[in-house]
Scaffold this motif. Sequence first.
Motif, PDB file in Angstrom:
ATOM      1  N   GLN A 214      12.880  27.239   4.497  1.00 38.00           N
ATOM      2  CA  GLN A 214      11.454  26.895   4.567  1.00 38.00           C
ATOM      3  C   GLN A 214      11.211  25.705   3.646  1.00 38.00           C
ATOM      4  N   ASP A 216       8.015  22.458   3.167  1.00 45.56           N
ATOM      5  CA  ASP A 216       6.903  21.634   3.635  1.00 45.56           C
ATOM      6  C   ASP A 216       7.156  20.153   3.371  1.00 45.56           C
ATOM      7  N   SER A 220      10.473  16.748   9.763  1.00 44.30           N
ATOM      8  CA  SER A 220      10.614  17.757  10.819  1.00 44.30           C
ATOM      9  C   SER A 220      10.336  17.229  12.221  1.00 44.30           C
ATOM     10  N   GLY A 236       7.379  24.588   9.362  1.00 43.81           N
ATOM     11  CA  GLY A 236       8.116  24.295   8.134  1.00 43.81           C
ATOM     12  C   GLY A 236       9.439  25.014   8.003  1.00 43.81           C
TER      13      GLY A 236
END
Length: 345
Positions: A214, A216, A220, A236
């Motif tokens: 994971q 942020d 991506s 994420g």
Amino acid sequence: MKVLVVGSGVAGICLTHELLKEDCDVQLADNNRNVSSVVAAGLINPLVFRRMTLSWRVSELLPFAYQKYREIEQLIGVSFFHPLVIRRLFASTQELDFWKKKQELPEFEEYMELLTDADLSFPSAQNTFGTGRVKQASYIDTTPFIEGNKAYFRSKGILRDETFDHSDLNPQTGVYKGESYDYILFAEGKDAKYNPLFSYLPLQQTKGELLIIQSDEIYSAESLNRKCFLLPLGNGQFKVGSTYVWNTDNTDPTEEGKETIAENLRSITSESYHILEHRAGVRPTVLDRRPLLGKHPEFPKMVIANGLGTKGYMLAPLVTHELIDHLLKGTELNSESDIKRFEKA
């Protein structure tokens, strides 16, 4: 035509759909211990990056796989197929030169985007030699693919949760537990190593580990690749892998595997992340990197579909279709897939 399929990984699932399409009376036996197809990345990549070559039979395999997976999605009512851009971070000037030479060749232009200034200056601290984008790539979300298909087969009353018992099989007659079959198709993945009928084949058990992470912060929009793959899953989350350990059927995740993946990931990104899952599986591979398909040389009702290796999700739809055509219509198997290539050995 009455057929028993043993194993519900990607090969067994594709075989079962092919048989149903041909109106066969089919049963699917599965021991619920799949350790390859569900753990796999599910990436479908038309290129082999190490030498910047095309994947085997890619011009046939890709369009067939895309059509078949779309059909299965519609049939079972589950979404699992996702188009994707793979961006390769070149590891050397030699790799960059390979791409430049091949990107304009007729056989490569379908799969390679022409390099742009933006590709060469892709904003990543790890990009020191430029990057290239792969066309016609995709990935299969493996858990909904496997579980969705098993639920569909269970709803049709054809999935049996059981471990195949060779002591209850007569390979000459095709009788298993008192039932007579025209064919029994073994799609057992790594466990084919322990199948007494096909143990003579040079199947290798190749362990691979991957992480679900994971972050942020990590880029991506595309799947990044250098020393490992970084596959965005949405929200994420990413799959990262994989490792290779030969000649083992151990499916336990290891600290060594986790450290190897983390080290390789540093060649793609230095952004922070945390690990959600650590998975391990065992791929059924063959030294010549070709599938193992065909009838047993002594017991023609016994059939194998195995050895799809790291490209299993790209290979499975077409090669299983060819196997079913071979069994039901007498067509020839591709000589590079046919297990006859090992009969002398």
